[in-house]
Enzyme design. Structure first.
Site, PDB file in Angstrom:
ATOM      1  NE  ARG A 203      -2.760   2.932   2.815  1.00  0.00           N
ATOM      2  CZ  ARG A 203      -2.816   3.715   3.872  1.00  0.00           C
ATOM      3  NH1 ARG A 203      -2.083   3.423   4.942  1.00  0.00           N
ATOM      4  NH2 ARG A 203      -3.572   4.787   3.883  1.00  0.00           N
TER       5      ARG A 203
ATOM      6  CG  LEU B 268     -17.982   6.925   8.179  1.00  0.00           C
ATOM      7  CD1 LEU B 268     -19.373   7.014   8.794  1.00  0.00           C
ATOM      8  CD2 LEU B 268     -17.519   8.292   7.700  1.00  0.00           C
TER       9      LEU B 268
ATOM     10  NE  ARG C  91      -5.627  12.671   9.520  1.00  0.00           N
ATOM     11  CZ  ARG C  91      -5.641  11.553   8.804  1.00  0.00           C
ATOM     12  NH1 ARG C  91      -6.665  11.285   8.004  1.00  0.00           N
ATOM     13  NH2 ARG C  91      -4.647  10.698   8.892  1.00  0.00           N
TER      14      ARG C  91
ATOM     15  CG  MET D 158     -17.850   7.544  17.378  1.00  0.00           C
ATOM     16  SD  MET D 158     -17.818   9.358  17.373  1.00  0.00           S
ATOM     17  CE  MET D 158     -16.835   9.672  15.910  1.00  0.00           C
TER      18      MET D 158
ATOM     19  CG  ASN E 104     -17.039  -2.284  14.188  1.00  0.00           C
ATOM     20  OD1 ASN E 104     -17.377  -3.442  13.982  1.00  0.00           O
ATOM     21  ND2 ASN E 104     -15.824  -1.837  13.902  1.00  0.00           N
TER      22      ASN E 104
ATOM     23  CD  GLU F 246      -7.787  -0.019   3.453  1.00  0.00           C
ATOM     24  OE1 GLU F 246      -7.439   1.043   2.940  1.00  0.00           O
ATOM     25  OE2 GLU F 246      -7.792  -0.229   4.682  1.00  0.00           O
TER      26      GLU F 246
END
Length: 394
Positions: free
Chosen positions: A89, A207, A239, A283, A334, A382
């Site tokens: 990557r 997200l 960010r 979160m 999730n 990915e």
């Protein structure tokens, strides 16, 4: 046995998966953390066991050496010839690298040249590619670029409203990120909906702590929320997302800062949900604090949801419609709570969740039968996407 490495090198980390292809069976996976920092850690998961090595790892070259030592010590591989492919990557390939590409010395040099656009990621990724080429000279080596999926953006979506010569001379434009993830979940959404990807208008919401939203039309990225760097777009874990740039010199004067990189560091590492809530960039922690009545946490969640909804609405307008909205990555996959909040705020478009179907962390169509737009939860992968590109280019 034909094994492919999927490698993701960060500034101080190295994530990896060893995948049997073409069966796409994960044989082993793990992570090297705190490279170049005291108390480094290598963690290897194999055959139901987790193995750890704690020692100071000064650089990525030593991290790769230690990884191979552990693979042999725990009999994950018999010999190096079992590894026939390696996919790396790479965060930024500029606008000229439009697809995954075989790794040559010329390509590695190009990745290094583009380090201005990804200073924390491109340099270690170039170093790791060289190490793997030396270690596995017979293996097919492929670079998979986060930006390549977004090279299809039309000029009206990638250019900024600044003098055009800054783009022509210095390459200032929107590059985006998370392209491998957005491409993977868009393709998987088409399969789940049993419709050709080329006929769909999708909005993919990656997200995580870093987060981005992409408009995918006819299988191509036509707009994305991250910009010249991954700092732009929605509110993220640490960010700021989009911000009036005039705030930078104003705050620099107030904070007695003379180096703009210090201000950029604040926007990258001390802002977002963390800065708003004063609680955490995670979160789960912020949701917990909000449930206990923490007003800053409640507001942080409101802002987070608000920015996502604005981008979804913007991209519905960009594509003049939408067939499906996809949630993925840590928060997207999730948090049923977060998906529910986001969709409820855009119900005018005829989008509706099935509350029972939404109560999942697994791959599923979570919209109701009456919803005019499909909503899907798709865990991103990915590493499999990288391994597939290696197979394609063998």
């Amino acid at each position: 046995m034909s094994l492919t490495f999927a490698i993701n090198a960060g500034s101080s980390s190295l994530k990896f998966q060893l995948i049997e292809m073409p069966e796409e069976k994960v044989i082993a996976k793990g992570l090297v953390e705190r490279i170049g920092i005291d108390h480094s850690l290598l963690e290897l998961e194999y055959n139901g066991e987790t193995y750890e090595v704690r020692e100071d790892i000064p650089n990525h070259e030593r991290a790769v050496e230690l990884l191979f030592e552990q693979l042999q010590e725990h009999n994950v591989i018999d010999n190096y010839d079992d590894i026939t492919g390696v996919g790396h990557r790479v965060v930024n390939g500029g606008e000229d690298i439009k697809d995954s590409t075989l790794v040559t010395e010329e390509l590695i040099e190009r990745v290094e040249e583009l380090s201005e656009l990804a200073p924390l990621h491109n340099p270690p990724q170039a170093q790791v590619m060289r190490v793997f080429k030396d270690k596995l000279p017979k293996a097919t080596m492929v670079a998979v670029f986060d930006t390549s999926f977004h090279t299809s953006l039309p000029a009206e979506n990638y250019l900024y409203s600044i003098p055009t010569e800054y783009y022509e001379e210095y390459g200032v434009r929107k590059y985006g990120a998370h392209g491998t993830s957005h491409k993977y979940v868009a393709e998987r959404a088409a399969e789940m909906l049993d419709r050709p990807l080329e006929e769909l208008k999708l909005i993919t919401c990656h997200l995580g702590n870093g987060a981005s939203i992409t408009a995918v039309e006819n299988g191509q990225s036509v707009d994305t929320s991250m910009g010249f760097t991954p700092l732009a777009g929605i509110t993220m874990g640490t960010r700021s997302g989009d911000i009036d740039v005039s705030i930078l010199p104003y705050l620099m004067e107030k904070l007695n800062l003379t180096d703009v990189s210090d201000m950029i560091d604040i926007l990258n590492k001390q802002s977002g949900v963390l800065g708003l809530s004063g609680v955490s960039s995670d979160m789960r922690d912020v949701e917990g604090a909000a449930n206990e009545g923490n007003e800053r946490a409640i507001l942080a969640l409101d802002i987070y949801v608000n920015r996502i909804q604005k981008y979804i609405g913007q991209y519905i307008a960009t594509m003049n419609g939408v067939d499906g909205i996809v949630f993925t990555a840590g928060v997207g996959e999730n948090s049923a709570y977060m998906r529910d909040r986001i969709i409820k705020g855009i119900s005018w478009f005829g989008i509706e969740l099935d509350s029972k179907a939404n109560d999942t962390r697994e791959e599923a169509i979570i919209s109701s039968k009456d919803s005019k737009v499909a909503v899907l939860n798709i865990p991103t992968n990915e590493e499999i996407a990288i391994a597939r590109d290696v197979e394609r280019l063998k």
